[in-house]
Design a protein around this motif. Structure first.
Motif, PDB file in Angstrom:
ATOM      1  N   LEU A 148       0.853  -1.181   0.000  1.00 25.39           N
ATOM      2  CA  LEU A 148       0.000   0.000   0.000  1.00 25.39           C
ATOM      3  C   LEU A 148       0.893   1.238   0.000  1.00 25.39           C
ATOM      4  O   LEU A 148       1.803   1.354   0.827  1.00 25.39           O
ATOM      5  CB  LEU A 148      -0.898   0.004   1.232  1.00 25.39           C
ATOM      6  CG  LEU A 148      -1.810   1.227   1.424  1.00 25.39           C
ATOM      7  CD1 LEU A 148      -2.821   1.333   0.284  1.00 25.39           C
ATOM      8  CD2 LEU A 148      -2.530   1.138   2.772  1.00 25.39           C
ATOM      9  N   TYR A 185     -12.253  -1.063  -5.539  1.00 24.17           N
ATOM     10  CA  TYR A 185     -11.959  -1.931  -4.392  1.00 24.17           C
ATOM     11  C   TYR A 185     -12.452  -3.354  -4.653  1.00 24.17           C
ATOM     12  O   TYR A 185     -11.761  -4.330  -4.343  1.00 24.17           O
ATOM     13  CB  TYR A 185     -12.615  -1.380  -3.114  1.00 24.17           C
ATOM     14  CG  TYR A 185     -12.050  -0.053  -2.654  1.00 24.17           C
ATOM     15  CD1 TYR A 185     -10.681   0.190  -2.649  1.00 24.17           C
ATOM     16  CD2 TYR A 185     -12.900   0.967  -2.211  1.00 24.17           C
ATOM     17  CE1 TYR A 185     -10.173   1.407  -2.232  1.00 24.17           C
ATOM     18  CE2 TYR A 185     -12.392   2.186  -1.777  1.00 24.17           C
ATOM     19  CZ  TYR A 185     -11.035   2.398  -1.799  1.00 24.17           C
ATOM     20  OH  TYR A 185     -10.530   3.599  -1.387  1.00 24.17           O
ATOM     21  N   GLU A 189      -9.801  -6.578  -4.827  1.00 21.24           N
ATOM     22  CA  GLU A 189      -9.938  -7.619  -3.806  1.00 21.24           C
ATOM     23  C   GLU A 189      -9.851  -9.013  -4.418  1.00 21.24           C
ATOM     24  O   GLU A 189      -9.387  -9.956  -3.774  1.00 21.24           O
ATOM     25  CB  GLU A 189     -11.276  -7.467  -3.072  1.00 21.24           C
ATOM     26  CG  GLU A 189     -11.248  -6.425  -1.961  1.00 21.24           C
ATOM     27  CD  GLU A 189     -12.540  -6.415  -1.163  1.00 21.24           C
ATOM     28  OE1 GLU A 189     -13.343  -7.343  -1.342  1.00 21.24           O
ATOM     29  OE2 GLU A 189     -12.737  -5.480  -0.362  1.00 21.24           O
ATOM     30  N   TYR A 204      -7.487   7.518   1.724  1.00 18.03           N
ATOM     31  CA  TYR A 204      -7.205   6.543   2.784  1.00 18.03           C
ATOM     32  C   TYR A 204      -8.051   6.832   4.017  1.00 18.03           C
ATOM     33  O   TYR A 204      -8.633   5.925   4.621  1.00 18.03           O
ATOM     34  CB  TYR A 204      -5.719   6.587   3.145  1.00 18.03           C
ATOM     35  CG  TYR A 204      -5.349   5.722   4.338  1.00 18.03           C
ATOM     36  CD1 TYR A 204      -5.190   4.347   4.201  1.00 18.03           C
ATOM     37  CD2 TYR A 204      -5.173   6.290   5.599  1.00 18.03           C
ATOM     38  CE1 TYR A 204      -4.858   3.559   5.294  1.00 18.03           C
ATOM     39  CE2 TYR A 204      -4.849   5.508   6.694  1.00 18.03           C
ATOM     40  CZ  TYR A 204      -4.691   4.147   6.536  1.00 18.03           C
ATOM     41  OH  TYR A 204      -4.379   3.372   7.617  1.00 18.03           O
ATOM     42  N   ASP A 207     -11.901   6.189   3.175  1.00 19.99           N
ATOM     43  CA  ASP A 207     -12.262   4.795   2.872  1.00 19.99           C
ATOM     44  C   ASP A 207     -11.535   3.812   3.779  1.00 19.99           C
ATOM     45  O   ASP A 207     -11.272   2.673   3.379  1.00 19.99           O
ATOM     46  CB  ASP A 207     -11.931   4.486   1.405  1.00 19.99           C
ATOM     47  CG  ASP A 207     -12.699   5.364   0.436  1.00 19.99           C
ATOM     48  OD1 ASP A 207     -13.652   6.032   0.870  1.00 19.99           O
ATOM     49  OD2 ASP A 207     -12.352   5.377  -0.749  1.00 19.99           O
ATOM     50  N   HIS A 210     -12.646   0.220   3.993  1.00 17.49           N
ATOM     51  CA  HIS A 210     -12.340  -0.621   2.827  1.00 17.49           C
ATOM     52  C   HIS A 210     -10.923  -1.186   2.934  1.00 17.49           C
ATOM     53  O   HIS A 210     -10.681  -2.350   2.604  1.00 17.49           O
ATOM     54  CB  HIS A 210     -12.484   0.180   1.534  1.00 17.49           C
ATOM     55  CG  HIS A 210     -13.900   0.465   1.146  1.00 17.49           C
ATOM     56  ND1 HIS A 210     -14.726  -0.488   0.582  1.00 17.49           N
ATOM     57  CD2 HIS A 210     -14.640   1.586   1.248  1.00 17.49           C
ATOM     58  CE1 HIS A 210     -15.912   0.046   0.345  1.00 17.49           C
ATOM     59  NE2 HIS A 210     -15.890   1.300   0.739  1.00 17.49           N
ATOM     60  N   PHE A 211      -9.997  -0.349   3.390  1.00 18.59           N
ATOM     61  CA  PHE A 211      -8.617  -0.818   3.521  1.00 18.59           C
ATOM     62  C   PHE A 211      -8.494  -1.846   4.650  1.00 18.59           C
ATOM     63  O   PHE A 211      -7.713  -2.804   4.540  1.00 18.59           O
ATOM     64  CB  PHE A 211      -7.682   0.372   3.742  1.00 18.59           C
ATOM     65  CG  PHE A 211      -7.580   1.272   2.554  1.00 18.59           C
ATOM     66  CD1 PHE A 211      -6.830   0.898   1.449  1.00 18.59           C
ATOM     67  CD2 PHE A 211      -8.258   2.471   2.511  1.00 18.59           C
ATOM     68  CE1 PHE A 211      -6.744   1.711   0.334  1.00 18.59           C
ATOM     69  CE2 PHE A 211      -8.190   3.300   1.406  1.00 18.59           C
ATOM     70  CZ  PHE A 211      -7.435   2.912   0.313  1.00 18.59           C
ATOM     71  N   HIS A 215      -7.207  -5.538   3.873  1.00 19.93           N
ATOM     72  CA  HIS A 215      -6.069  -6.034   4.638  1.00 19.93           C
ATOM     73  C   HIS A 215      -6.423  -7.329   5.381  1.00 19.93           C
ATOM     74  O   HIS A 215      -5.572  -8.209   5.554  1.00 19.93           O
ATOM     75  CB  HIS A 215      -5.622  -4.958   5.633  1.00 19.93           C
ATOM     76  CG  HIS A 215      -4.385  -5.286   6.399  1.00 19.93           C
ATOM     77  ND1 HIS A 215      -3.203  -5.672   5.811  1.00 19.93           N
ATOM     78  CD2 HIS A 215      -4.138  -5.300   7.746  1.00 19.93           C
ATOM     79  CE1 HIS A 215      -2.289  -5.894   6.737  1.00 19.93           C
ATOM     80  NE2 HIS A 215      -2.839  -5.680   7.921  1.00 19.93           N
ATOM     81  N   PHE A 220      -1.677  -6.539   3.481  1.00 20.73           N
ATOM     82  CA  PHE A 220      -0.601  -5.770   2.860  1.00 20.73           C
ATOM     83  C   PHE A 220       0.715  -6.141   3.533  1.00 20.73           C
ATOM     84  O   PHE A 220       0.807  -6.198   4.757  1.00 20.73           O
ATOM     85  CB  PHE A 220      -0.837  -4.270   3.037  1.00 20.73           C
ATOM     86  CG  PHE A 220      -2.042  -3.746   2.303  1.00 20.73           C
ATOM     87  CD1 PHE A 220      -2.041  -3.645   0.918  1.00 20.73           C
ATOM     88  CD2 PHE A 220      -3.173  -3.342   2.997  1.00 20.73           C
ATOM     89  CE1 PHE A 220      -3.153  -3.157   0.241  1.00 20.73           C
ATOM     90  CE2 PHE A 220      -4.278  -2.847   2.333  1.00 20.73           C
ATOM     91  CZ  PHE A 220      -4.278  -2.760   0.948  1.00 20.73           C
ATOM     92  N   LEU A 245      -3.901  -0.005  10.498  1.00 23.41           N
ATOM     93  CA  LEU A 245      -3.470  -1.220   9.803  1.00 23.41           C
ATOM     94  C   LEU A 245      -2.175  -1.751  10.410  1.00 23.41           C
ATOM     95  O   LEU A 245      -1.172  -1.032  10.486  1.00 23.41           O
ATOM     96  CB  LEU A 245      -3.259  -0.945   8.312  1.00 23.41           C
ATOM     97  CG  LEU A 245      -4.467  -0.480   7.505  1.00 23.41           C
ATOM     98  CD1 LEU A 245      -4.104  -0.350   6.028  1.00 23.41           C
ATOM     99  CD2 LEU A 245      -5.649  -1.426   7.673  1.00 23.41           C
TER     100      LEU A 245
END
Length: 569
Positions: A148, A185, A189, A204, A207, A210-211, A215, A220, A245
């Motif tokens: 990422l 996205y 995926e 980032y 959203d 979504h990350f 993940h 990532f 994350l």
């Protein structure tokens, strides 16, 4: 904080110039305990023989010392990792599509062998390429599945373009409307061939869920945080969200190390894992606080310096790049009769029926407004509704000859103006050169129907279209975030009042990939109207103390600027 620079005298001797930003009796005692010290003329400023450098370092190890020189307007607390003995060939076999330079291979090696690194090379050294290539190599060796890459909105397509230029990795840039982003996205995926996602900080943050979900499904392996100084605030939503994350490899990239205030480093180093203290532990360990919890001074800085010396890569352009020299060329022009008449009226305070809404000087204090208006008229009366074209601008006439000379050499030019209106005037006037344009109205974000932003389209046009000889830019909207190495000529029709901003503009062309054209140099032309505020702005920029005190974020104070502009300095 102590700000230190090396001063070389004509007789060959050198001295350390040490300026105290805040009165600190202990620091003064440390300096004056070193043989050979002397008091400099400026307030809270001292000097030492350069030979006393090592002793000075020892006695100030727990002070915030900002090292500065003419090649590094931002300065550095510590030089970072010593790269002298590091290999300049790949530590494991790897072949990018375009060869990396030796200094980039050194950076690549560090990125490959470390799970965290602050890449703080000076702007223009070429940090993105080795960073992107390290992600590609780790995927090839099965060390990670994908990465990422978070950066400023105006840079996401530049990063994507560099990835496609240097690697065969599949890279997806996430932008556009929420509906378009959700669609992207869903695609990534299920597409295991995607090697890297590139997103803006704003995307980032918006959203984040979504990350988190991506993940969870496909972790990532590395997280690259470009322009990392954007997250220095640990209390902002963005400053908090970067910690959400749990990614094993973390790399912060910034040409402007966030080290002018030690506490500004905390969030980046804490995110990387280089610093184990949370913000409360950090303040307790390294800060002296007042009764309201504000930082008044620092302590135990030798520990911070040790962390940086082993986790930060910091190199200057002059140290690692064989770049062509920058040659400044001032061109003095006589204002047209229309300019002189209007200039005199404004100088005498006769502002009736004049439109000055186009001031592009950020946060211009009222005391400086008159000088800003005079600078506009010295550029063109058309900016304020006066005579158009060359009748209202001697600089436009001079530009005609200069641009013709440059294009006849087979070269290109970047033109900067402080005025958005004059940017449009020049764009229309020089239409035969098929110019590109960047203003605050040229969006750095892609729209729903676009693959790349309007701004990136303009940059790509300038860089790749041989018929496009010029890119004409409003300075405040274009001094960072793009590469213009197709040009080796920079023209200022008006200049920003900070030398750091000027250097950022020049840095669009004076950077990795620059050959210097037929002249083998970066030619920096400044058009100066005679007997106007233009001349005093040049004096301002040449003031040695101004150069020392200025930083990218904070130009000289209003009172000090006025002294020069009013001719009282």
């Amino acid at each position: 904080m102590l700000e230190v620079s090396k001063v070389a005298l004509p007789d060959g001797r050198s001295f350390l110039k040490i300026e105290l930003k805040v009165l600190n009796v202990d620091a003064i005692q440390a300096i004056t305990s070193i043989p050979g010290w002397f008091k400099a003329p400026e307030t809270m400023c001292y000097g030492l023989p350069y030979e006393a450098l090592n002793e000075f370092k020892k006695k100030t190890k727990d002070y915030l010392v900002l090292w500065k020189n003419e090649n590094d307007s931002m300065g550095s607390i510590v030089r970072g990792i010593d790269t002298e003995d590091l290999p300049n060939d790949y530590v494991v076999p790897y072949t990018p599509k375009i060869p990396l330079r030796e200094h980039q291979i050194v950076a690549w090696n560090l990125l490959m062998t470390r799970d965290m690194l602050l890449v703080a090379d000076q702007e223009g050294v070429g940090k993105a390429a080795p960073t992107i290539c390290s992600v590609d190599a780790k995927i090839q060796y099965g060390l990670i599945s994908w990465g990422l890459y978070v950066t400023k909105a105006g840079l996401i397509y530049d990063v994507k373009n560099q990835a496609e230029k240097f690697t065969n990795m599949k890279v997806v840039a996430i932008s556009g409307t929420p509906k378009k982003r959700v669609k992207l996205y869903d695609q990534v995926e299920t597409d295991k061939s995607v090697g890297m996602l590139v997103v803006s900080y704003e995307t980032y943050r918006a959203d984040l869920n979504h990350f988190i979900e991506m993940h969870r499904k496909r972790p990532f392996g590395c997280f690259v945080m470009d322009e990392a100084h954007k997250v220095k605030s640990q209390t902002s939503n963005l400053g908090k969200n970067i910690h959400v994350l749990d990614v094993p490899q973390k790399y912060a990239v910034t040409a402007s190390p966030v080290i002018n205030e030690v506490i500004d480093m905390h969030n980046i180093l804490y995110w990387m894992g280089a610093l184990k203290y949370n913000i409360y532990g950090f303040k307790k360990r390294f800060c002296e606080l007042d009764g309201w919890g504000n930082v008044t001074s620092y302590k135990n800085l030798s520990e911070i310096k040790m962390i940086l010396s082993s986790n930060m890569l910091r190199r200057l352009k002059k140290d690692v790049l064989d770049l062509p020299p920058v040659i400044p060329k001032n061109i003095y022009v006589e204002m047209t009769p229309a300019q002189k008449k209007l200039y005199k009226a404004v100088d005498q305070g006769k502002l009736d029926e004049l439109d000055f809404e186009d001031l592009e000087f950020e946060d211009v204090p009222a005391e400086l407004a008159k000088h800003a208006r005079l600078a506009q008229i010295a550029e063109s009366t058309e900016i304020v509704g006066g005579p158009e074209g060359v009748k209202g601008s001697s600089k436009l006439k001079e530009l005609e000859e200069l641009v013709e000379e440059i294009t006849q050499r087979g070269e290109k030019a970047i033109i900067f103006s402080r005025s958005k209106r004059f940017t449009h005037v020049m764009h229309k006037h020089f239409s035969k050169y098929n110019p590109a344009i960047i203003t605050g109205d040229i969006s750095a974000s892609a729209k729903a129907s676009q693959d790349i932003s309007d701004r990136q389209q303009m940059v790509d046009k300038f860089q790749t279209d041989e018929s496009c000889k010029l890119i004409i830019c409003t300075e405040a909207a274009s001094r960072e975030g793009w590469t213009g190495t197709a040009a080796n000529n920079i023209i200022f029709t008006s200049k920003p009042w900070s030398p750091a901003y000027t250097q950022q503009c020049i840095g669009r062309a004076w950077r990795f990939g620059q050959s210097g054209g037929s002249t083998s140099s970066i030619n920096v032309y400044t058009l100066i109207s005679k007997e106007t505020v233009d001349e005093r702005i040049e004096e301002l920029l040449e003031e040695k103390q101004f150069l020392i005190n200025s930083t990218v974020e904070q130009p000289l104070g209003t009172k000090q600027v006025l002294k020069v502009l009013d001719g009282t300095a």
